[in-house]
Motif scaffolding. Structure first.
Motif, PDB file in Angstrom:
ATOM      1  N   LEU A 235       0.569  -1.371  -0.238  1.00 20.00           N
ATOM      2  CA  LEU A 235       0.024  -0.468  -0.564  1.00 20.00           C
ATOM      3  C   LEU A 235       0.223   1.822  -0.085  1.00 20.00           C
ATOM      4  O   LEU A 235       1.746   1.873   1.077  1.00 20.00           O
ATOM      5  N   LYS A 236       0.884   2.335  -1.148  1.00 20.90           N
ATOM      6  CA  LYS A 236       1.718   2.692  -1.358  1.00 20.90           C
ATOM      7  C   LYS A 236       1.047   4.207  -0.628  1.00 20.90           C
ATOM      8  O   LYS A 236      -0.480   4.645  -0.525  1.00 20.90           O
ATOM      9  N   TYR A 237       1.599   5.242   0.129  1.00 17.94           N
ATOM     10  CA  TYR A 237       0.759   6.387   1.079  1.00 17.94           C
ATOM     11  C   TYR A 237       1.955   7.755   0.897  1.00 17.94           C
ATOM     12  O   TYR A 237       3.648   6.802   0.544  1.00 17.94           O
ATOM     13  N   SER A 238       1.745   8.874   0.930  1.00 17.22           N
ATOM     14  CA  SER A 238       2.948  10.098   0.737  1.00 17.22           C
ATOM     15  C   SER A 238       2.390  10.946   2.282  1.00 17.22           C
ATOM     16  O   SER A 238       3.265  11.118   2.125  1.00 17.22           O
ATOM     17  N   GLN A 239       1.286  10.226   2.611  1.00 19.60           N
ATOM     18  CA  GLN A 239       1.245  11.131   4.135  1.00 19.60           C
ATOM     19  C   GLN A 239       0.800  10.880   5.552  1.00 19.60           C
ATOM     20  O   GLN A 239       1.014   8.988   5.367  1.00 19.60           O
ATOM     21  N   THR A 240       1.366  10.752   7.036  1.00 20.63           N
ATOM     22  CA  THR A 240       0.982   9.702   7.958  1.00 20.63           C
ATOM     23  C   THR A 240      -0.299   9.520   7.838  1.00 20.63           C
ATOM     24  O   THR A 240      -1.345   9.966   8.221  1.00 20.63           O
ATOM     25  N   THR A 241      -0.855   8.042   7.721  1.00 24.77           N
ATOM     26  CA  THR A 241      -1.982   7.551   7.522  1.00 24.77           C
ATOM     27  C   THR A 241      -2.020   6.986   9.127  1.00 24.77           C
ATOM     28  O   THR A 241      -1.811   6.332   9.331  1.00 24.77           O
ATOM     29  N   PRO A 242      -4.410   6.812   9.575  1.00 27.52           N
ATOM     30  CA  PRO A 242      -4.082   5.997  10.304  1.00 27.52           C
ATOM     31  C   PRO A 242      -3.834   5.063   9.762  1.00 27.52           C
ATOM     32  O   PRO A 242      -4.226   4.024   8.543  1.00 27.52           O
ATOM     33  N   ILE A 243      -3.445   3.330  10.855  1.00 33.87           N
ATOM     34  CA  ILE A 243      -3.379   2.101  10.261  1.00 33.87           C
ATOM     35  C   ILE A 243      -4.780   1.328  11.364  1.00 33.87           C
ATOM     36  O   ILE A 243      -4.780   1.252  12.775  1.00 33.87           O
ATOM     37  N   LEU A 244      -5.922   0.572  10.040  1.00 31.78           N
ATOM     38  CA  LEU A 244      -6.032   0.455  10.724  1.00 31.78           C
ATOM     39  C   LEU A 244      -6.845  -1.960  10.996  1.00 31.78           C
ATOM     40  O   LEU A 244      -6.388  -1.945  10.344  1.00 31.78           O
ATOM     41  N   ALA A 245      -7.011  -2.037  11.752  1.00 33.63           N
ATOM     42  CA  ALA A 245      -7.350  -3.492  11.893  1.00 33.63           C
ATOM     43  C   ALA A 245      -7.984  -4.213  10.966  1.00 33.63           C
ATOM     44  O   ALA A 245      -8.999  -3.669  10.741  1.00 33.63           O
ATOM     45  N   PRO A 246      -7.638  -4.385  10.256  1.00 33.21           N
ATOM     46  CA  PRO A 246      -8.436  -5.295   8.792  1.00 33.21           C
ATOM     47  C   PRO A 246      -9.794  -6.687   9.435  1.00 33.21           C
ATOM     48  O   PRO A 246     -10.040  -6.508   8.716  1.00 33.21           O
ATOM     49  N   ARG A 247      -9.615  -6.658  10.207  1.00 35.66           N
ATOM     50  CA  ARG A 247     -10.778  -7.701  11.345  1.00 35.66           C
ATOM     51  C   ARG A 247     -10.605  -7.770  12.772  1.00 35.66           C
ATOM     52  O   ARG A 247      -8.949  -7.542  13.251  1.00 35.66           O
ATOM     53  N   ASN A 291     -11.038  -4.547  17.676  1.00 30.55           N
ATOM     54  CA  ASN A 291     -12.116  -4.369  16.447  1.00 30.55           C
ATOM     55  C   ASN A 291     -12.120  -4.404  15.397  1.00 30.55           C
ATOM     56  O   ASN A 291     -10.915  -4.008  14.772  1.00 30.55           O
ATOM     57  N   ASN A 292     -12.770  -4.886  13.932  1.00 37.02           N
ATOM     58  CA  ASN A 292     -11.766  -4.445  12.905  1.00 37.02           C
ATOM     59  C   ASN A 292     -12.237  -3.181  13.518  1.00 37.02           C
ATOM     60  O   ASN A 292     -13.430  -2.268  13.516  1.00 37.02           O
ATOM     61  N   LYS A 293     -11.263  -2.547  12.178  1.00 34.80           N
ATOM     62  CA  LYS A 293     -11.152  -1.161  12.089  1.00 34.80           C
ATOM     63  C   LYS A 293     -10.546  -0.616  13.122  1.00 34.80           C
ATOM     64  O   LYS A 293     -10.985   0.345  13.302  1.00 34.80           O
ATOM     65  N   GLN A 294     -10.230  -1.159  13.999  1.00 31.89           N
ATOM     66  CA  GLN A 294      -9.963  -0.495  15.010  1.00 31.89           C
ATOM     67  C   GLN A 294      -8.401   0.657  14.839  1.00 31.89           C
ATOM     68  O   GLN A 294      -7.700  -0.178  14.156  1.00 31.89           O
ATOM     69  N   LEU A 295      -8.100   1.488  15.669  1.00 31.56           N
ATOM     70  CA  LEU A 295      -6.254   2.084  15.406  1.00 31.56           C
ATOM     71  C   LEU A 295      -5.663   0.927  15.833  1.00 31.56           C
ATOM     72  O   LEU A 295      -5.160   1.234  17.275  1.00 31.56           O
ATOM     73  N   LEU A 296      -4.114   1.143  14.942  1.00 32.10           N
ATOM     74  CA  LEU A 296      -2.901   0.329  15.403  1.00 32.10           C
ATOM     75  C   LEU A 296      -2.292   1.073  15.830  1.00 32.10           C
ATOM     76  O   LEU A 296      -0.992   0.211  16.146  1.00 32.10           O
ATOM     77  N   GLY A 297      -1.733   1.873  14.700  1.00 30.94           N
ATOM     78  CA  GLY A 297      -0.800   2.749  15.126  1.00 30.94           C
ATOM     79  C   GLY A 297      -1.147   4.002  13.400  1.00 30.94           C
ATOM     80  O   GLY A 297      -1.490   3.744  13.003  1.00 30.94           O
ATOM     81  N   TYR A 298       0.526   4.534  13.294  1.00 33.86           N
ATOM     82  CA  TYR A 298       0.676   5.276  12.067  1.00 33.86           C
ATOM     83  C   TYR A 298       1.395   5.107  11.045  1.00 33.86           C
ATOM     84  O   TYR A 298       2.635   4.177  11.893  1.00 33.86           O
ATOM     85  N   THR A 299       1.639   5.338  10.201  1.00 32.66           N
ATOM     86  CA  THR A 299       2.413   4.894   8.876  1.00 32.66           C
ATOM     87  C   THR A 299       3.480   6.448   9.460  1.00 32.66           C
ATOM     88  O   THR A 299       3.757   7.638   9.831  1.00 32.66           O
ATOM     89  N   ILE A 300       5.062   6.024   9.084  1.00 32.25           N
ATOM     90  CA  ILE A 300       5.543   7.427   9.388  1.00 32.25           C
ATOM     91  C   ILE A 300       6.358   7.813   7.936  1.00 32.25           C
ATOM     92  O   ILE A 300       6.356   6.558   6.751  1.00 32.25           O
ATOM     93  N   ALA A 301       5.555   8.846   7.442  1.00 29.31           N
ATOM     94  CA  ALA A 301       6.532   9.557   6.484  1.00 29.31           C
ATOM     95  C   ALA A 301       7.033   9.966   6.064  1.00 29.31           C
ATOM     96  O   ALA A 301       8.067  10.778   6.464  1.00 29.31           O
ATOM     97  N   ASP A 302       7.460  10.485   5.013  1.00 29.88           N
ATOM     98  CA  ASP A 302       8.831  11.270   4.583  1.00 29.88           C
ATOM     99  C   ASP A 302       8.269  12.185   3.414  1.00 29.88           C
ATOM    100  O   ASP A 302       7.886  11.906   2.885  1.00 29.88           O
ATOM    101  N   LEU A 303       8.857  13.835   3.749  1.00 30.22           N
ATOM    102  CA  LEU A 303       8.009  15.022   3.149  1.00 30.22           C
ATOM    103  C   LEU A 303       9.025  14.193   1.881  1.00 30.22           C
ATOM    104  O   LEU A 303       9.983  15.010   0.915  1.00 30.22           O
ATOM    105  N   GLY A 304       7.817  14.311   0.230  1.00 32.82           N
ATOM    106  CA  GLY A 304       8.132  14.457  -1.358  1.00 32.82           C
ATOM    107  C   GLY A 304       8.478  13.259  -1.408  1.00 32.82           C
ATOM    108  O   GLY A 304       8.363  12.564  -2.140  1.00 32.82           O
ATOM    109  N   ASN A 305       8.056  11.771  -0.625  1.00 30.18           N
ATOM    110  CA  ASN A 305       9.102  10.444  -1.004  1.00 30.18           C
ATOM    111  C   ASN A 305       7.457   9.446  -0.918  1.00 30.18           C
ATOM    112  O   ASN A 305       6.831  10.196   0.004  1.00 30.18           O
ATOM    113  N   VAL A 306       6.970   8.859  -1.421  1.00 32.51           N
ATOM    114  CA  VAL A 306       5.664   7.950  -1.393  1.00 32.51           C
ATOM    115  C   VAL A 306       6.834   6.792  -0.708  1.00 32.51           C
ATOM    116  O   VAL A 306       7.495   6.155  -1.273  1.00 32.51           O
ATOM    117  N   LYS A 307       6.133   6.001   0.263  1.00 30.22           N
ATOM    118  CA  LYS A 307       6.363   4.779   1.567  1.00 30.22           C
ATOM    119  C   LYS A 307       5.328   3.772   1.446  1.00 30.22           C
ATOM    120  O   LYS A 307       4.411   4.063   0.995  1.00 30.22           O
TER     121      LYS A 307
END
Length: 333
Positions: A235-247, A291-307
């Protein structure tokens, strides 16, 4: 092999046909709902017209009743006046005859006196008769005016009655059309439910054939793109994003994994686990129940980079084709 390809092809055709059928049914139900709303609005408008028309009709009937009472009253007054005048004339004649009897033996010229007295009596009565006649003419004119108004109002009443009958007819027709359309819509919804249920069963059976016991949600709500690998997905991301439980499940590991970065592993039961791996900050720990979609953590983003955040499903510790386990309908992979 050819037989297998043919079966897959036929299943694909059948699935597509079911989807087209679902869309057609939903479009049909939407159109039926629109027609029902239109009919309901027309019936409401007719009800409003009927309400005002019935009130006007009752008002016309009241006017007719009032005018007819006035006519009866005036006719009664005319009859009373005529009787009174007739009685006065009779009394005058009797008085004059009595006077003639009393003076018949007198020496004076009774004929001349009689004429004079009779003239005076007639003059007085004539004045009364003229007054009575004027009053009667006035009443007759009023009666004539009232009767003309009654005739005019009755015509309006008849016209209004016909209009009310036409409204009642239209309301009945619209009502029957509404009921018929509602029955058709209910039938369409029943057919749609059956088609959807069959498609779900078919999809579930197909997933079971592929070893999929249940489906999971994508752990990121916002991402740039998804790249499929042989086993997992990135999953490509470019900003800090919440990570949710898939189930829903239990955290069996949360921490670093050699040089791969941080990892969170969730046990979903039935020997199925999901793995989240990447540059992330975990907000859960081993042993936590999520629970499903409960917050697990956050992605760490680098300015200008896609991780990337790697997501993988494992069954009995064997990596699965994760794309087959995804519940989200429209995934661009």
């Amino acid at each position: 092999m050819k037989v297998l390809i043919l079966i897959v092809f036929l299943f694909s055709i059948s699935a597509n046909a079911s989807k087209r059928s679902i869309k057609q049914l939903r479009d049909k139900i939407t159109n039926q709902s629109s027609q029902l709303n239109k009919l309901a609005a027309q019936i409401k408008e007719i009800d409003n017209q009927l309400g005002s028309s019935n009130n006007r009709y009752l008002a016309k009937m009241k006017d007719i009743e009032d005018f007819e009472k006035k006519v009866e009253q005036l006719k009664g007054e005319l009859s009373t006046s005529a009787a009174s005048v007739s009685k006065e004339v009779e009394l005058s004649k009797l008085a004059f005859d009595r006077y003639l009897l009393e003076v018949s033996d007198a020496e004076v010229d009774t004929s001349l006196k009689a004429k004079k007295i009779y003239y005076e009596i007639l003059s007085k009565k004539l004045k009364k008769l003229k007054k009575a006649q004027a009053a009667s003419n006035k009443n007759l004119q009023l009666i004539n005016n009232y009767e003309q108004k009654i005739g005019s109002i009755k015509k309006e009443e008849e016209s209004l009655y016909q209009f009310i009958m036409e409204l009642e007819k239209r309301k009945k027709e619209y009502g029957q059309e509404y009921i018929s359309l509602m029955e058709d819509k209910n039938q369409s919804e029943i057919v749609l439910d059956k088609v959807v249920a069959k498609l779900r069963v078919r999809k579930k059976n197909n997933l079971k054939k592929n070893g999929v016991l249940f489906q999971l949600d994508i752990p990121l709500e916002k991402y740039v793109s998804i790249n499929k690998t042989k086993e997992g997905i990135n999953l490509k991301y470019s900003q800090t994003t919440p990570i949710l439980a898939p189930r829903a499940g239990k955290i069996v590991y949360a921490g670093e994994l050699a040089s791969y970065g941080n990892v969170v592993i969730i046990d979903h039961g039935q020997d199925v686990r999901s793995v989240l791996l990447g540059d992330l900050v975990a907000k859960v720990k081993k042993g936590d129940v999520v629970n499903n979609k409960q917050l697990l953590g956050y992605t760490i983003a680098d300015l200008g980079n896609v991780k990337s955040l790697y997501f993988e499903v494992r069954k009995k510790d064997i990596a699965q084709n994760t794309a087959n386990w995804l519940a989200k309908k429209k995934v661009n992979i």
